[in-house]
Design an enzyme around this catalytic site. Structure first.
Site, PDB file in Angstrom:
ATOM      1  N   GLU A 182       0.805  -1.226   0.000  1.00 52.05           N
ATOM      2  CA  GLU A 182       0.000   0.000   0.000  1.00 52.05           C
ATOM      3  C   GLU A 182       0.839   1.278   0.000  1.00 52.05           C
ATOM      4  O   GLU A 182       0.782   2.087   0.938  1.00 52.05           O
ATOM      5  CB  GLU A 182      -0.938   0.014   1.209  1.00 52.05           C
ATOM      6  CG  GLU A 182      -1.934  -1.122   1.220  1.00 52.05           C
ATOM      7  CD  GLU A 182      -3.002  -0.988   2.314  1.00 52.05           C
ATOM      8  OE1 GLU A 182      -2.895  -0.060   3.142  1.00 52.05           O
ATOM      9  OE2 GLU A 182      -3.937  -1.797   2.326  1.00 52.05           O
ATOM     10  N   GLU A 366      -5.301  -8.463   0.924  1.00 54.19           N
ATOM     11  CA  GLU A 366      -5.895  -8.151   2.231  1.00 54.19           C
ATOM     12  C   GLU A 366      -7.371  -7.841   2.068  1.00 54.19           C
ATOM     13  O   GLU A 366      -7.774  -7.133   1.147  1.00 54.19           O
ATOM     14  CB  GLU A 366      -5.270  -6.905   2.888  1.00 54.19           C
ATOM     15  CG  GLU A 366      -3.905  -7.092   3.448  1.00 54.19           C
ATOM     16  CD  GLU A 366      -3.329  -5.820   4.071  1.00 54.19           C
ATOM     17  OE1 GLU A 366      -4.104  -4.959   4.551  1.00 54.19           O
ATOM     18  OE2 GLU A 366      -2.093  -5.701   4.078  1.00 54.19           O
TER      19      GLU A 366
HETATM   20  C1  FCB Z   1      -4.174  -1.995   5.702  1.00 56.60           C
HETATM   21  C2  FCB Z   1      -2.753  -2.312   6.135  1.00 56.60           C
HETATM   22  C3  FCB Z   1      -2.660  -3.369   7.205  1.00 56.60           C
HETATM   23  C4  FCB Z   1      -3.766  -3.227   8.232  1.00 56.60           C
HETATM   24  C5  FCB Z   1      -5.113  -3.094   7.574  1.00 56.60           C
HETATM   25  C6  FCB Z   1      -6.269  -2.988   8.539  1.00 56.60           C
HETATM   26  O1  FCB Z   1      -4.224  -0.722   5.144  1.00 56.60           O
HETATM   27  O2  FCB Z   1      -2.014  -2.757   5.029  1.00 56.60           O
HETATM   28  O3  FCB Z   1      -1.392  -3.303   7.770  1.00 56.60           O
HETATM   29  O4  FCB Z   1      -3.474  -2.192   9.084  1.00 56.60           O
HETATM   30  O5  FCB Z   1      -5.114  -1.973   6.737  1.00 56.60           O
END
Ligand code: FCB
Length: 461
Positions: A182, A366
């Protein structure tokens, strides 16, 4: 010593309509990151990172906590690998802490640091779990920050050197390499708004951070290709943008936010150069950089949590060309994030429409949610909201696949409750509850649900 598989004490979910079949070879996984779980921040030669410095600065983290101990994963990794084995995941996405490998961000590798990831990778493989390694999940060595951090072009080269060291050691066993996590969030929260490490407030003057991260990615791809035959990718955060209001200014605000959040880190990766970003200092882009950045990748990692609402700025002197506005009409997580599974399908079909054949195969690296999960009197943790969240998002993902988007994996954020950056330990994202006083791990209802779904889902041929 082999740690036994976890006991499942939390109650099963009330309804379990099996998920539809996913494509053959679809990767079921979970994600974590180093600073959020490892602890042991000054052990075995690890140097300080920007998150150590930031979290130890009063007023930065809501509960005044740090990642000094976190989930103590550095010492308890064998127990955590047993939790992964109990889930039956195909893959585990973790991150390597750069300051464990190079305490000052340059020079020779710290052998104790490499040895930790070596042990982790071997224990994963011994349990049949593929290691997926992210090289940078926001924990820059503080010594590099002192020389300008990602504002400095030199950091890109240092990142490639570090990537080569890690790949030189683990390149024979890692199933997928992800360079950055990210970069949009790291740039905007870390150097734009100052709510994450290193805590700088530069707004659009943070653009060099975007470019140097992307350059670092491109140089690291070359280093990884030289050191390993394994597939290579990057993880971006995406958010479908919903405009509130229908004036031309509102639509301009939508386009500006979409360019910043969704295109800035994707257009150049996929060979299109940068979108128009107001105030961006283009002089940091040197001849040849865009070719380096556009080096072919095998996987685009997509992180999705929620859509974003925007409209035209109400204050004409606002440093941003949009106002961020809450989206009504959705259930929310304990973070206040709107729960919108359809947003996942929308963003995936949108990526496909925007980039066509340039788009590499996708993995959702994620997705997940935070709720106020507690342990009941029988020592169980019941989290039906998380089951509903994951179920809804996996069904939406399946619809995107049926629509023709090539998505090959899904990783739940996260295996464990952990240090949630500026929110400290107040936001729980885990499939496994962690008691941060005792370090006792308790698999939640969602853990059992995910395990059963992974075991049950068939494959689309
Ligand atoms: C994302 C991050 C991860 C975590 C989630 C909830 O943006 O990559 O580390 O904090 O959010």
């Amino acid at each position: 010593m082999t740690v036994p598989l976890p006991e499942m004490t939390s109650p099963p979910p009330r309804t379990t309509v099996p998920l539809p079949d996913f494509p053959a070879g679809f990767v079921w996984g979970v994600s974590t990151s180093a600073y959020q779980i490892e602890g042991a921040t000054s052990q075995d030669g690890r140097g300080a990172s920007i998150w150590d410095r930031f979290a130890h600065t009063p007023g930065t983290v809501v509960d005044g906590s740090t990642g000094d101990t976190a989930c103590d994963h550095y010492h308890r990794y064998a127990e955590d690998v047993a939790l992964l084995a109990g889930l039956g995941v195909d893959a585990y996405r973790f991150s390597v802490a750069w300051p464990r490998i190079q305490p000052d961000g340059t020079g020779q590798a710290n052998s104790d640091g490499l040895a930790f990831y070596d042990r982790l990778v071997d224990s994963l493989l011994a349990r049949g779990v593929d290691p997926v390694a992210t090289l940078f999940h926001w924990d820059l060595p503080q010594a590099l920050e002192d020389k300008g951090g990602w504002l400095a072009r030199d950091t890109a080269g240092r990142f490639a050197d570090y990537a080569a060291l890690v790949a030189g050691r683990l390149g024979d066993r890692v199933a997928l390499w992800l360079t950055l996590n990210e970069p949009f969030v790291h740039m905007s929260y870390g150097y734009g708004l100052g709510t994450h490490a290193p805590g700088q407030t530069r707004f659009f003057d943070a653009f060099p951070v975007a470019h140097h991260q992307l350059l670092g990615h491109g140089l690291a791809v070359a280093a990884l290709r030289a050191a390993t035959g394994g597939p290579v990718g990057i993880t971006n955060n995406y958010s479908p943008v919903r405009v509130l209001g229908d004036t031309d200014a509102d639509h301009l605000a939508r386009a500006a936010y979409h360019a910043l959040h969704n295109r800035l880190f994707t257009d150049p990766l996929l060979g299109r150069g940068y979108p128009e970003i107001p105030g961006a200092d283009a002089t940091v882009v040197h001849p040849g950089d865009l070719d380096t950045i556009a080096a072919p990748i095998d996987v685009l990692g997509v992180n999705y949590y929620n859509p974003t609402g925007v409209r035209a700025p109400s204050d004409p002197d606002s440093p941003l060309p949009f106002d961020l506005v809450p989206l009504d009409g959705y259930p929310t997580t304990s973070f206040g994030w709107p729960v919108d599974p359809e947003g996942l399908r929308e963003l995936l079909t949108g990526l496909r429409a925007e980039y066509g054949d340039r788009l590499p195969p996708i993995q959702i690296t994620e997705g997940g949610c935070s709720y106020d999960d507690t342990i009941d009197e029988q020592g169980r943790c019941h989290d039906p909201e998380r089951v509903a969240y994951l179920d809804g998002h996996l069904r939406a993902l399946h619809r995107a696949i049926v629509d023709g988007v090539d998505v090959r994996g899904y990783y739940v954020w996260s295996l464990l409750d952990n240090f949630e950056w500026a929110e400290g330990y107040t936001k729980r994202f885990g499939l496994v509850h962690v008691d941060f006083d005792t370090q006792v791990r308790t698999p939640k209802t969602s853990y059992g649900w995910y395990r059963d779904q992974i075991a049950a889902t068939g494959t689309l041929e």
